[in-house]
Design a protein around this motif. Structure first.
Motif, mmCIF file in Angstrom:
data_model
loop_
_atom_site.group_PDB
_atom_site.id
_atom_site.type_symbol
_atom_site.label_atom_id
_atom_site.label_comp_id
_atom_site.label_asym_id
_atom_site.label_seq_id
_atom_site.Cartn_x
_atom_site.Cartn_y
_atom_site.Cartn_z
ATOM 1 N N ILE A 32 -1.092 3.693 -8.273
ATOM 2 C CA ILE A 32 -0.699 3.121 -6.983
ATOM 3 C C ILE A 32 -0.329 4.213 -5.985
ATOM 4 O O ILE A 32 0.219 5.259 -6.347
ATOM 5 N N SER A 33 -0.647 3.972 -4.731
ATOM 6 C CA SER A 33 -0.339 4.929 -3.673
ATOM 7 C C SER A 33 -0.157 4.177 -2.356
ATOM 8 O O SER A 33 -0.740 3.101 -2.169
ATOM 9 N N LEU A 92 7.354 -2.381 -5.280
ATOM 10 C CA LEU A 92 6.034 -1.811 -5.033
ATOM 11 C C LEU A 92 5.086 -2.838 -4.431
ATOM 12 O O LEU A 92 4.239 -2.507 -3.587
ATOM 13 N N ILE A 93 5.208 -4.088 -4.847
ATOM 14 C CA ILE A 93 4.397 -5.159 -4.254
ATOM 15 C C ILE A 93 4.717 -5.307 -2.776
ATOM 16 O O ILE A 93 3.811 -5.378 -1.924
ATOM 17 N N LEU A 94 6.002 -5.367 -2.449
ATOM 18 C CA LEU A 94 6.415 -5.519 -1.054
ATOM 19 C C LEU A 94 5.974 -4.323 -0.208
ATOM 20 O O LEU A 94 5.450 -4.485 0.902
ATOM 21 N N LEU A 95 6.147 -3.118 -0.740
ATOM 22 C CA LEU A 95 5.790 -1.915 0.009
ATOM 23 C C LEU A 95 4.274 -1.794 0.185
ATOM 24 O O LEU A 95 3.800 -1.299 1.212
ATOM 25 N N SER A 96 3.506 -2.233 -0.809
ATOM 26 C CA SER A 96 2.047 -2.229 -0.667
ATOM 27 C C SER A 96 1.615 -3.156 0.459
ATOM 28 O O SER A 96 0.688 -2.834 1.221
ATOM 29 N N TYR A 97 2.273 -4.296 0.574
ATOM 30 C CA TYR A 97 1.958 -5.227 1.670
ATOM 31 C C TYR A 97 2.302 -4.603 3.026
ATOM 32 O O TYR A 97 1.545 -4.746 3.994
ATOM 33 N N VAL A 98 3.431 -3.899 3.075
ATOM 34 C CA VAL A 98 3.812 -3.222 4.324
ATOM 35 C C VAL A 98 2.760 -2.188 4.707
ATOM 36 O O VAL A 98 2.338 -2.104 5.865
ATOM 37 N N VAL A 157 -10.098 8.262 -10.675
ATOM 38 C CA VAL A 157 -10.742 6.960 -10.866
ATOM 39 C C VAL A 157 -10.179 5.941 -9.881
ATOM 40 O O VAL A 157 -10.927 5.136 -9.295
ATOM 41 N N ALA A 158 -8.854 5.975 -9.664
ATOM 42 C CA ALA A 158 -8.247 5.061 -8.702
ATOM 43 C C ALA A 158 -8.769 5.319 -7.296
ATOM 44 O O ALA A 158 -9.033 4.375 -6.532
ATOM 45 N N SER A 159 -8.947 6.592 -6.937
ATOM 46 C CA SER A 159 -9.497 6.923 -5.620
ATOM 47 C C SER A 159 -10.922 6.406 -5.472
ATOM 48 O O SER A 159 -11.305 5.914 -4.404
ATOM 49 N N TYR A 160 -11.691 6.495 -6.559
ATOM 50 C CA TYR A 160 -13.073 6.000 -6.501
ATOM 51 C C TYR A 160 -13.104 4.496 -6.259
ATOM 52 O O TYR A 160 -13.838 4.007 -5.383
ATOM 53 N N PHE A 161 -12.316 3.743 -7.034
ATOM 54 C CA PHE A 161 -12.321 2.287 -6.860
ATOM 55 C C PHE A 161 -11.730 1.882 -5.511
ATOM 56 O O PHE A 161 -12.168 0.889 -4.909
ATOM 57 N N HIS A 172 -8.142 -2.730 3.711
ATOM 58 C CA HIS A 172 -7.021 -3.604 3.338
ATOM 59 C C HIS A 172 -7.176 -4.149 1.924
ATOM 60 O O HIS A 172 -6.182 -4.428 1.242
ATOM 61 N N ALA A 173 -8.440 -4.320 1.488
ATOM 62 C CA ALA A 173 -8.680 -4.923 0.178
ATOM 63 C C ALA A 173 -8.057 -4.114 -0.940
ATOM 64 O O ALA A 173 -7.632 -4.674 -1.965
ATOM 65 N N VAL A 174 -7.983 -2.811 -0.764
ATOM 66 C CA VAL A 174 -7.388 -1.946 -1.794
ATOM 67 C C VAL A 174 -5.951 -2.367 -2.071
ATOM 68 O O VAL A 174 -5.535 -2.521 -3.227
ATOM 69 N N TYR A 175 -5.197 -2.580 -1.018
ATOM 70 C CA TYR A 175 -3.787 -2.944 -1.175
ATOM 71 C C TYR A 175 -3.637 -4.354 -1.738
ATOM 72 O O TYR A 175 -2.745 -4.604 -2.565
ATOM 73 N N TYR A 176 -4.492 -5.270 -1.319
ATOM 74 C CA TYR A 176 -4.378 -6.639 -1.812
ATOM 75 C C TYR A 176 -4.761 -6.727 -3.285
ATOM 76 O O TYR A 176 -4.138 -7.485 -4.046
#
Length: 548
Positions: A32-33, A92-98, A157-161, A172-176
């Motif tokens: 996660i990033s 982390l869920i809340l911050l990803s949405y932000v 691998v995470a960067s690739y996906f 935006h899809a990455v975060y969702y």
């Protein structure tokens, strides 16, 4: 009577299922990033931010992660593992949405800072069981040889996906997708996680929060200077001067405070250890090679015109290099060969990466030609992470170890990369101007070679119905674009040449440095050092064994 229980899951969960659950929790937490570097281009166009905004946000995450390590032991002794994971995953869920929805740079930077802190606590909970699975005896070199390659490979691998999702849908899809995965992880913890304490509860007191605020503020001001220095013209801008002065002042205040307090936030006694401050020097020197990624991206996207997805695909070779580096270090430590030799191997791999790219810089190369250099880059990065980590942690007490971890991560993930990235960004910009001026001054409208190139472009444009003036303007723009590409290649090649020369000096420095012999058999035997209060001390052993 209070019952204590190590691990994360109920006893009724079978051991193989526990291992699977730990893996399922670890992968998203490591990956996660708040800012995915491969998606920066899409975010810039959508959010109206600057590249420097996203750079500062990325470094802010590293700063937050580094500075909470001194609190790691106190936090784990105060909260239950179940509560820590639930709180961390929910945050982390809340911050990803932000991060997915905000279009304000400072909100994104603040969210990434907090995300780095929360991520550190979540990582502690999932990595400890993995450490005891990999090395029940607490053999840190063995653990590093497995953990670092996996973490580096997972990042690629995470960067690739992330890039693939952005390419096929939107950034935006990455975060969702990340939010959905974290919700599944949260559900797993709620179902399978036990509610026992791992050790006796220790009150969360005598933490010097002022010191935490001072060092956090100092590093964020330095982050501002290194991120925005180039576009604000460095010392010709008042805000850069004030930010640098404030960073130095707050850092001095922080150091003075740690020297006076009976219970400092970050023990500076660790700097009396030669292995610690020399490890910081090696980490800073490693930044010379690692920070050149921006130049490679400028070449592949600006000159070769490859898409972000193509870049992410070829960067997967770094993941293979990381895995190979793990096997290499495992064998090296098993044979107990010289640590100096291992560090030399890491820097040599980095130098070879830059040397090969120096000769490859050309507008006609295939992207597959970059595969082997990137393999070497992943190999060198992994070897240096492992070898420097082992050397830094040698013969440290637990308190010293946590302080060393914090400082090492700060240099490895922020100060070194940010400093050298800002240097390279300035040199690339200055080099482009210099080489553009050199190329243009040799161009003449009466030059038959130039005229011969412009004429077909003008005729082609006029055949499409454009006026003479528009056709000439289009032809000149085409030639100007070619000049800019040549200038970019020349500037990038010049920087890589200097990096190779600097790498030779680094190798001479490492060869001349006398490494203190590392006793691999005693390196991580924290269990014998901290006997008494068994349950509490076992937690300390676990925390000490995963760092840095």
């Amino acid at each position: 009577m209070q019952t204590y229980k190590l691990g994360l899951f109920h006893d009724w969960v079978p051991k193989p299922v526990q291992l699977l659950l730990i893996i399922l929790l670890t992968i998203p937490i490591l990956g996660i990033s708040g800012v995915y570097s491969t998606n920066i281009g899409d975010m810039l166009g959508s959010q109206g931010m600057l590249t420097e905004d996203l750079m500062m946000a990325s470094y802010a995450s590293a700063i937050g992660m580094a500075l909470v390590f001194p609190l790691a032991l106190r936090t784990k002794q105060f909260f239950r593992s179940r509560h820590l994971l639930i709180g961390s995953l929910s945050s982390l869920i809340l911050l990803s949405y932000v991060c997915a929805t905000t279009d304000h740079a400072w909100v994104l930077i603040g969210a990434n800072t907090v995300m780095g802190m929360i991520k550190a606590f979540a990582m502690m909970e999932v990595i400890l069981p993995i450490m005891f699975i990999i090395s029940p005896s607490g053999d840190r070199p063995k653990f590093y040889s497995v953990f670092y390659p996996l973490s580096i490979a997972l990042a690629q691998v995470a960067s690739y996906f992330a890039t693939k999702l952005s390419f096929e849908y939107s950034w935006h899809a990455v975060y969702y997708y990340t939010i959905a995965i974290l919700l599944c992880c949260l559900l797993l913890v709620l179902i399978f996680g036990h509610n026992f304490r791992g050790s006796k509860k220790v009150p969360f007191y005598q933490v010097d929060w002022l010191s935490f605020v001072l060092i956090l503020s100092a590093m964020m001001l330095l982050n501002y200077v290194l991120s925005y220095g180039r576009i604000l013209d460095w010392w010709n801008n008042q805000s850069i001067k004030y930010a640098l002065f404030g960073s130095v002042l707050l850092t001095t205040w922080f150091i003075q405070r740690q020297m006076l307090l009976k219970r400092p936030f970050l023990s500076l006694e660790v700097f009396k250890r030669k292995s610690v401050w020399m490890s910081l020097v090696f980490i800073f020197l490693m930044g010379i090679f690692f920070a050149s990624s921006g130049i490679q991206s400028a070449f592949t996207t600006g000159v070769l015109k490859y898409s972000a997805l193509s870049n992410a695909e070829i960067n997967l070779m770094m993941a293979l290099g990381a895995i190979a580096g793990g096997f290499f270090c495992f064998i090296w430590f098993k044979r107990e060969w010289s640590l100096k030799g291992l560090v030399l191997c890491g820097f040599t791999a980095f130098i070879l990466y830059h040397l090969i790219l120096f000769f490859l810089f050309s507008p006609v190369i295939e992207i597959n030609d970059l595969a082997f250099p990137l393999f070497l880059k992943g190999l060198g990065l992994t070897i240096l992470y492992i070898s420097i980590g082992v050397y830094c942690a040698d013969k440290l007490s637990l308190t010293e170890l946590l302080a060393a971890v914090s400082i090492l991560i700060l240099f490895r993930s922020f100060i070194g990369p940010a400093f050298w990235s800002s240097v390279y960004a300035y040199e690339l910009y200055a080099g482009q101007l210099k080489h553009t001026a050199f190329l243009v001054q040799h161009m003449d409208a009466n030059d038959p070679l130039l005229t011969g190139r412009l004429s077909p472009l003008v005729q082609g444009a006029m055949s499409q119905g454009r006026s003479v003036e528009a056709a000439q303007s289009l032809a000149v723009s085409s030639v100007w674009g070619t000049v800019q590409l040549q200038a970019t290649m020349a500037a990038a090649k010049e920087i890589f040449g200097w990096i190779v020369i600097g790498g030779g000096l680094v190798l001479l420095f490492v060869m001349s440095y006398r490494f203190v012999p590392v006793n691999f058999r005693r390196l991580v035997n924290i269990r014998r050092r901290f006997r008494g209060q068994e349950m509490l001390k076992r937690q300390e052993e676990m925390l000490g064994a995963i760092a840095p």
